[in-house]
Scaffold this motif. Structure first.
Motif, PDB file in Angstrom:
ATOM      1  N   LEU A  19       0.842  -1.196   0.000  1.00 36.96           N
ATOM      2  CA  LEU A  19       0.000   0.000   0.000  1.00 36.96           C
ATOM      3  C   LEU A  19       0.875   1.244   0.000  1.00 36.96           C
ATOM      4  O   LEU A  19       1.816   1.354   0.796  1.00 36.96           O
ATOM      5  N   HIS A  20       0.546   2.180  -0.872  1.00 40.32           N
ATOM      6  CA  HIS A  20       1.362   3.384  -1.053  1.00 40.32           C
ATOM      7  C   HIS A  20       0.538   4.625  -0.747  1.00 40.32           C
ATOM      8  O   HIS A  20      -0.209   5.126  -1.597  1.00 40.32           O
ATOM      9  N   GLY A  21       0.614   5.110   0.472  1.00 38.46           N
ATOM     10  CA  GLY A  21      -0.058   6.349   0.825  1.00 38.46           C
ATOM     11  C   GLY A  21      -1.566   6.318   0.677  1.00 38.46           C
ATOM     12  O   GLY A  21      -2.178   7.287   0.222  1.00 38.46           O
ATOM     13  N   LEU A  35     -12.810  -0.594  -4.869  1.00 36.38           N
ATOM     14  CA  LEU A  35     -12.825  -1.376  -6.092  1.00 36.38           C
ATOM     15  C   LEU A  35     -11.449  -1.500  -6.701  1.00 36.38           C
ATOM     16  O   LEU A  35     -10.613  -0.595  -6.583  1.00 36.38           O
ATOM     17  N   GLY A  36     -11.217  -2.619  -7.378  1.00 31.81           N
ATOM     18  CA  GLY A  36      -9.941  -2.822  -8.047  1.00 31.81           C
ATOM     19  C   GLY A  36      -9.800  -4.260  -8.490  1.00 31.81           C
ATOM     20  O   GLY A  36     -10.549  -5.142  -8.055  1.00 31.81           O
ATOM     21  N   ASP A 206      -5.327   0.757  -7.336  1.00 37.99           N
ATOM     22  CA  ASP A 206      -4.532   0.040  -8.333  1.00 37.99           C
ATOM     23  C   ASP A 206      -3.089   0.021  -7.879  1.00 37.99           C
ATOM     24  O   ASP A 206      -2.524   1.061  -7.533  1.00 37.99           O
ATOM     25  N   THR A 207      -2.493  -1.173  -7.862  1.00 36.23           N
ATOM     26  CA  THR A 207      -1.117  -1.385  -7.383  1.00 36.23           C
ATOM     27  C   THR A 207      -0.850  -0.630  -6.087  1.00 36.23           C
ATOM     28  O   THR A 207       0.188  -0.003  -5.909  1.00 36.23           O
ATOM     29  N   GLY A 208      -1.812  -0.695  -5.180  1.00 36.16           N
ATOM     30  CA  GLY A 208      -1.625  -0.149  -3.843  1.00 36.16           C
ATOM     31  C   GLY A 208      -1.837   1.337  -3.693  1.00 36.16           C
ATOM     32  O   GLY A 208      -1.586   1.888  -2.615  1.00 36.16           O
ATOM     33  N   SER A 209      -2.329   2.011  -4.725  1.00 36.38           N
ATOM     34  CA  SER A 209      -2.556   3.456  -4.652  1.00 36.38           C
ATOM     35  C   SER A 209      -3.995   3.783  -5.050  1.00 36.38           C
ATOM     36  O   SER A 209      -4.544   3.169  -5.970  1.00 36.38           O
ATOM     37  N   ILE A 210      -4.589   4.751  -4.382  1.00 34.07           N
ATOM     38  CA  ILE A 210      -5.934   5.195  -4.736  1.00 34.07           C
ATOM     39  C   ILE A 210      -5.845   6.067  -5.988  1.00 34.07           C
ATOM     40  O   ILE A 210      -5.114   7.065  -6.015  1.00 34.07           O
ATOM     41  N   VAL A 211      -6.618   5.684  -7.014  1.00 33.03           N
ATOM     42  CA  VAL A 211      -6.585   6.431  -8.276  1.00 33.03           C
ATOM     43  C   VAL A 211      -7.896   7.168  -8.543  1.00 33.03           C
ATOM     44  O   VAL A 211      -7.985   7.953  -9.486  1.00 33.03           O
ATOM     45  N   PHE A 212      -8.915   6.913  -7.721  1.00 34.46           N
ATOM     46  CA  PHE A 212     -10.184   7.625  -7.864  1.00 34.46           C
ATOM     47  C   PHE A 212     -10.903   7.633  -6.533  1.00 34.46           C
ATOM     48  O   PHE A 212     -10.887   6.653  -5.788  1.00 34.46           O
ATOM     49  N   ARG A 222     -17.020   7.555 -15.766  1.00 29.22           N
ATOM     50  CA  ARG A 222     -15.595   7.566 -16.075  1.00 29.22           C
ATOM     51  C   ARG A 222     -15.210   6.338 -16.875  1.00 29.22           C
ATOM     52  O   ARG A 222     -14.754   5.323 -16.351  1.00 29.22           O
ATOM     53  N   ASP A 223     -15.413   6.425 -18.183  1.00 32.64           N
ATOM     54  CA  ASP A 223     -15.127   5.294 -19.062  1.00 32.64           C
ATOM     55  C   ASP A 223     -13.676   4.846 -18.943  1.00 32.64           C
ATOM     56  O   ASP A 223     -13.368   3.655 -18.992  1.00 32.64           O
ATOM     57  N   ASP A 224     -12.767   5.814 -18.778  1.00 33.94           N
ATOM     58  CA  ASP A 224     -11.346   5.487 -18.713  1.00 33.94           C
ATOM     59  C   ASP A 224     -11.024   4.625 -17.497  1.00 33.94           C
ATOM     60  O   ASP A 224     -10.299   3.623 -17.599  1.00 33.94           O
ATOM     61  N   LEU A 225     -11.601   4.978 -16.350  1.00 37.95           N
ATOM     62  CA  LEU A 225     -11.344   4.215 -15.132  1.00 37.95           C
ATOM     63  C   LEU A 225     -11.987   2.832 -15.194  1.00 37.95           C
ATOM     64  O   LEU A 225     -11.388   1.834 -14.783  1.00 37.95           O
ATOM     65  N   LEU A 226     -13.210   2.790 -15.699  1.00 37.23           N
ATOM     66  CA  LEU A 226     -13.915   1.510 -15.780  1.00 37.23           C
ATOM     67  C   LEU A 226     -13.137   0.500 -16.613  1.00 37.23           C
ATOM     68  O   LEU A 226     -13.005  -0.669 -16.229  1.00 37.23           O
TER      69      LEU A 226
END
Length: 238
Positions: A19-21, A35-36, A206-212, A222-226
């Motif tokens: 987990l990164h921050g 989610l992930g 994603d890979t231990g970081s919150i992206v949304f 958010r089509d890109d995130l989905l």
């Protein structure tokens, strides 16, 4: 009122930085989805909250009280219940014995009979050994064991993993009754449809970081995130 808050949490398995921050929060009565994809860090987040894999850096507070450094039993006693991804029911005990044992370990438990009202499937299985239950039945038993302890915060870790679609539908209907009661829920899931139906707000990891971070409605747009992080198309969640 903020019930749970993680701030800049870093968690490791040995030398592996997982987990990164990570920062997230839940308000009273919310149902929030984490989610992930598989391996994104969802279960490690749950384990960090419960003190099973304590973070090396960052803070975790529950109703203003720091949790880092407390044992899982101490954290559970403060009103946090975990339904782990591997269910962890006692296989040689009956359904009823599993629920009664959890009831006896709680300071202010709910009546055992309420669990059978919430999960009618279990009512007919009271004398069945937990090892003889289907995956869906074991999952319901795991949730019942957590709920009978009257948690004010319920952590559901991948509740639909390995379940057939028809069983997922049954579990979803029952969890609607659960979340309508006086309990705050953090739900980690790969099943986007299941999570979107129950939660009002979500985080994508994603890979231990919150992206949304945002509302489920915002995430639907958010089509890109989905597509990138959840492997679903916009049409699938419309």
């Amino acid at each position: 009122m903020t019930v749970l808050e993680l701030t800049d949490v870093d968690t490791y398995y040995g030398n592996s930085h997982v987990l990164h921050g990570v920062s997230l929060d839940l308000a009273e009565g919310e149902v929030v989805a984490l989610l992930g994809r598989n391996g994104a860090g969802k279960t490690t987040t749950m384990r960090s909250i419960m003190g099973v894999t304590p973070p090396r850096r960052g803070t975790i507070t529950y109703r203003g009280e720091g949790l880092v450094g407390l044992s899982p039993n101490e954290i559970n006693a403060r009103g946090i219940g975990l339904v782990p991804e591997d269910r962890r029911v006692f296989p040689t005990l009956t359904v009823h014995e599993n629920v009664v044992l959890a009831h006896k370990l709680a300071a202010d438990p709910r009546p055992v009979e309420e669990m059978y009202d919430l999960f009618p499937v279990l009512d007919d299985l009271r004398t069945s050994r937990a090892r003889n239950l289907s995956g869906g039945e074991q999952q319901m038993l795991s949730v019942a064991r957590a709920l009978v302890q009257r948690p004010s915060l319920l952590l559901l870790d991948e509740p639909t993993e390995g379940l057939a679609p028809v069983i997922v539908d049954d579990l979803q209907a029952m969890l609607h009754d659960v979340v309508s009661q006086d309990v705050t829920v953090l739900l980690s899931e790969q099943n986007v449809h299941f999570a979107f139906d129950l939660a009002t707000r979500g985080y994508v990891i994603d890979t231990g970081s919150i992206v949304f971070e945002g509302s489920i409605e915002d995430l639907r747009e958010r089509d890109d995130l989905l597509e990138q992080y959840l492997a679903v198309t916009p049409e699938e969640v419309a």
